[in-house]
Design an enzyme around this catalytic site. Structure first.
Site, PDB file in Angstrom:
ATOM      1  N   LYS A   1      -6.562  11.298   0.397  1.00  0.00           N
ATOM      2  CA  LYS A   1      -6.158  10.269   1.347  1.00  0.00           C
ATOM      3  C   LYS A   1      -4.828  10.650   1.977  1.00  0.00           C
ATOM      4  O   LYS A   1      -3.927  11.044   1.232  1.00  0.00           O
ATOM      5  CB  LYS A   1      -6.026   8.955   0.574  1.00  0.00           C
ATOM      6  CG  LYS A   1      -5.533   7.805   1.370  1.00  0.00           C
ATOM      7  CD  LYS A   1      -5.324   6.636   0.459  1.00  0.00           C
ATOM      8  CE  LYS A   1      -4.574   5.584   1.235  1.00  0.00           C
ATOM      9  NZ  LYS A   1      -4.027   4.563   0.433  1.00  0.00           N
TER      10      LYS A   1
ATOM     11  N   LYS B   1      -3.014  11.527  -3.034  1.00  0.00           N
ATOM     12  CA  LYS B   1      -2.577  10.544  -2.043  1.00  0.00           C
ATOM     13  C   LYS B   1      -1.220  10.964  -1.504  1.00  0.00           C
ATOM     14  O   LYS B   1      -0.231  11.023  -2.237  1.00  0.00           O
ATOM     15  CB  LYS B   1      -2.488   9.164  -2.688  1.00  0.00           C
ATOM     16  CG  LYS B   1      -1.998   8.080  -1.746  1.00  0.00           C
ATOM     17  CD  LYS B   1      -2.037   6.721  -2.404  1.00  0.00           C
ATOM     18  CE  LYS B   1      -1.502   5.648  -1.469  1.00  0.00           C
ATOM     19  NZ  LYS B   1      -1.512   4.332  -2.079  1.00  0.00           N
TER      20      LYS B   1
END
Ligand code: PBG
Length: 328
Positions: free
Chosen positions: A248, A195
């Site tokens: 992400k 992330k």
């Protein structure tokens, strides 16, 4: 002209041929829809910067589920907007907290909906950071027991998959241990392993009211200059017990999705985040490009890169287009 045996255009000659030889296929089964649940009653309020997306109170989730099920969309990822915030984010692990209530309602009324929860603190802390503060720093090791507590409370309320997104080191191991020692050995963990600290989360932070009150998330989320670090993070989370790993954002990180997918032996999930959604909406509104075509092309690119599952605010539209044969 010399003889030409290879003609790529032969297999591009008709939709029949093109759809036969496609390398990437889409299915509604691989889509997850993020849902913002807000404390209160009779709420369905539009989210600024994410046109077409809403915050729902638990009692209004049913009408959303009816629409999702119509598109054969059966998997949701819950984010909560609690009534109260404090420095410890204690409303994140209340038995009657917002996520817990949404889980209980959904399990009872719509058992066909698969319930995934985001395990994090930023929507629940008064300072908006994803953990416990020590001075102006998020303290990794002090945060871990809180994450385990939140995870366990989600499990007890009926979560079917947990997705920790806080980016503390060692969290997957701590959550796995808490689940296992309480009998939840079968509950899978989808780790937000890779992330990045990203400007593409902007609209989400408006949606979830989770903008940090000071500073940024760069001491815990990843630096977007790095790719190898992402592979390492994914491998480490798998070692700690993650059943699936996430990359992400998605669109600006297709290289990362591809490399992680090449290296790991677990399913790779991509999260096409709020800013990606907002960008497509804005370009469509300006009349620069066609919305449906942008959604199709960008969605296929994420799967082509190697994602097996996609979390997207466009999931209902993608599912509809799959059913209509317009994509995949
Ligand atoms: C919570 C969380 C965020 C997103 C998912 N989980 C925000 C953040 O890290 O600031 C972003 C999702 C999106 O932008 O759609 N930590």
């Amino acid at each position: 002209m010399a003889e030409m045996y290879y003609r790529a255009r032969r297999l591009r000659g008709s939709e029949t041929l093109r759809s036969m030889v496609r390398e990437t296929r889409l299915s509604a089964e691989t889509l997850i829809y993020p849902v913002f649940v807000k404390a209160g009653n009779n709420i369905q309020e539009p989210i600024p910067a994410m046109e077409g997306q809403y915050r729902y109170s638990v009692d209004r989730l049913g009408s959303l589920y009816d629409r999702l099920l119509e598109q054969r969309l059966r998997k949701v990822l819950f984010f909560g907007l609690p009534e109260k915030k404090d420095p410890q984010g204690s409303s994140a692990y209340q038995a009657d907290g917002i996520i817990q209530s949404a889980l209980q309602y959904t399990a009872a009324q719509y058992p066909e909906i698969f319930r995934i929860t985001d395990v994090c603190m930023c929507e629940y802390t008064s300072h908006g950071h994803c953990g416990i503060l020590e001075g102006d720093q998020v303290d990794n090791d002090k945060t871990l027991p809180y994450l385990a507590k939140i995870a366990l409370s989600h499990a007890e309320a009926g979560a079917q998959m947990l997705a920790p997104s806080d980016m503390m080191d060692g969290r997957v191991a701590v959550i796995r241990r808490a689940l296992d020692s309480n009998g939840y050995t079968a509950l899978p963990i989808l780790s937000y392993a890779v992330k990045y600290s990203s400007s593409f989360y902007g609209p989400f932070r408006i949606a979830a009211d989770s903008t940090p009150a000071f500073g940024d998330r760069k001491t815990y989320q990843m630096d977007y200059h790095n790719q190898k670090e992402g592979i390492r993070a994914a491998l480490k989370d798998i070692e700690e017990g993650a059943d699936m790993v996430m990359v992400k954002p998605a669109l600006a990180y297709l290289d990362v999705i591809q490399r992680v997918a090449d290296r790991v032996m677990v399913p790779v999930v991509a999260y096409s985040v709020s800013g990606e959604y907002a960008m497509i909406k804005a370009a469509a509104h300006a009349g620069y490009m066609d919305e449906a075509q942008m959604v199709c092309e960008s969605t296929v690119s994420i799967f082509r890169a190697g994602a097996q599952v996609l979390i997207s605010y466009y999931a209902p539209e993608i599912a509809r287009m799959i059913a209509q044969g317009r994509i995949g």
